[in-house]
Scaffold this active site. Structure first.
Site, PDB file in Angstrom:
ATOM      1  N   ASP A   1     -12.791  14.373  75.273  1.00 49.65           N
ATOM      2  CA  ASP A   1     -13.067  15.445  74.314  1.00 49.65           C
ATOM      3  C   ASP A   1     -13.032  16.832  74.953  1.00 49.65           C
ATOM      4  O   ASP A   1     -12.947  16.970  76.176  1.00 49.65           O
ATOM      5  CB  ASP A   1     -14.421  15.203  73.619  1.00 49.65           C
TER       6      ASP A   1
ATOM      7  N   ASN B   1     -28.195  10.419  70.201  1.00 55.33           N
ATOM      8  CA  ASN B   1     -28.024   9.921  68.829  1.00 55.33           C
ATOM      9  C   ASN B   1     -26.951   8.832  68.749  1.00 55.33           C
ATOM     10  O   ASN B   1     -26.521   8.455  67.672  1.00 55.33           O
ATOM     11  CB  ASN B   1     -27.677  11.076  67.871  1.00 55.33           C
TER      12      ASN B   1
ATOM     13  N   HIS C   1     -23.863   9.028  70.022  1.00 53.53           N
ATOM     14  CA  HIS C   1     -22.452   9.444  69.969  1.00 53.53           C
ATOM     15  C   HIS C   1     -21.703   9.024  71.231  1.00 53.53           C
ATOM     16  O   HIS C   1     -22.271   8.934  72.312  1.00 53.53           O
ATOM     17  CB  HIS C   1     -22.285  10.938  69.649  1.00 53.53           C
TER      18      HIS C   1
ATOM     19  N   GLU D   1     -19.887  11.675  66.222  1.00 58.98           N
ATOM     20  CA  GLU D   1     -21.284  11.732  65.796  1.00 58.98           C
ATOM     21  C   GLU D   1     -21.593  10.626  64.784  1.00 58.98           C
ATOM     22  O   GLU D   1     -20.671  10.019  64.226  1.00 58.98           O
ATOM     23  CB  GLU D   1     -21.545  13.109  65.147  1.00 58.98           C
TER      24      GLU D   1
END
Ligand code: GLP
Length: 239
Positions: free
Chosen positions: A67, A136, A138, A143
């Site tokens: 990313d 979380n 990811h 996400e």
């Protein structure tokens, strides 16, 4: 999903490095998927030192990063291209032309996503993908709620993710709101995956990963469906 409990960060990094090196020795033209964040830094240090000792060479290795932030220049110290140069590429014998990080400054970002996905496909796919995990759940910048079929795309970052990553920026306002990330489908196509987990902030994520259900609400849970995924957890920081 195979779990390896390392006693601490150092052991987690060493085990991961041995695995990466074994894969490169077996296939000198390895397509290696790389991740950023604090977690893989120890792995990269080990790879640098092994390369300097002559135990492993990156001369024929091709890398694809997961990313990149949108609108950060590659020379910005917070860009993932800059991070990879500093933490790995500048210190090993890799040909920089064979290192790929999505271009967050592309004028046509949708085209950049298509091109990046095609580049991975044309190279023959990722042989070994290194992953970290967000608190979380990811992976990359996928996400919660992202489709398990997703491909490289532009995503809006969760506020929790922006806050977690704000430690590297001068202020919260400087943290990008969007990123390009390879998709969950892209990641799942990797022949082999190593997920590294370290840090007290990842305790719940780790528990959910190993005991929770497979759900798009917790992206990393998809790895339970991968046939060749190893999770290496730094027990000291998680317990
Ligand atoms: C970022 C990256 C992820 C990484 C995550 C965790 O959000 N896009 O690929 O896994 O941070 O980073 P850290 O290892 O610093 O906790």
């Amino acid at each position: 999903m195979k779990i390896i409990e390392a006693k601490n960060y150092e052991e987690m990094s060493r085990i991961a490095s041995e695995k990466v090196q074994a894969c490169i020795i077996e296939n000198i033209q390895l397509n290696l998927g790389l991740a950023t964040g604090s977690t893989p830094i120890g792995l990269y240090k080990h790879l640098i030192s092994s390369n300097k000792k002559g135990d492993v060479s990156f001369r024929n290795v091709t890398t694809f990063n997961l990313d990149e932030y949108v609108k950060l220049s590659q020379t910005d110290p917070n860009s993932y291209r800059y991070f990879m140069n500093e933490e790995l590429f500048n210190h090993v014998d890799i040909d920089k032309n064979n290192t790929h990080v999505p271009n967050g400054e592309a004028t046509d970002l949708d085209q950049e996503c298509l091109d990046y996905e095609n580049k991975i496909r044309e190279a023959g796919g990722i042989d070994l993908q290194i992953l970290g995990i967000g608190a979380n759940g990811h992976i990359g910048f996928n996400e919660p709620g992202t489709s398990f079929q997703s491909r490289t795309q532009i995503v809006k970052l969760d506020e929790q993710t922006r806050e977690a990553n704000s430690r590297f920026f001068d202020s919260m306002d400087d943290v990008p709101t969007h990123a390009i990330t390879t998709g969950i489908g892209t990641i799942m196509d990797s022949k082999e995956i190593i997920l590294l987990i370290s840090g007290s902030a990842k305790k719940e994520a780790y528990e959910r990963l190993i005991n929770g259900e497979v759900s798009e609400e917790f992206p990393a849970s998809v790895l339970q469906n991968h046939s060749n995924c190893i999770v290496i957890v730094d027990k000291e920081s998680i317990s």
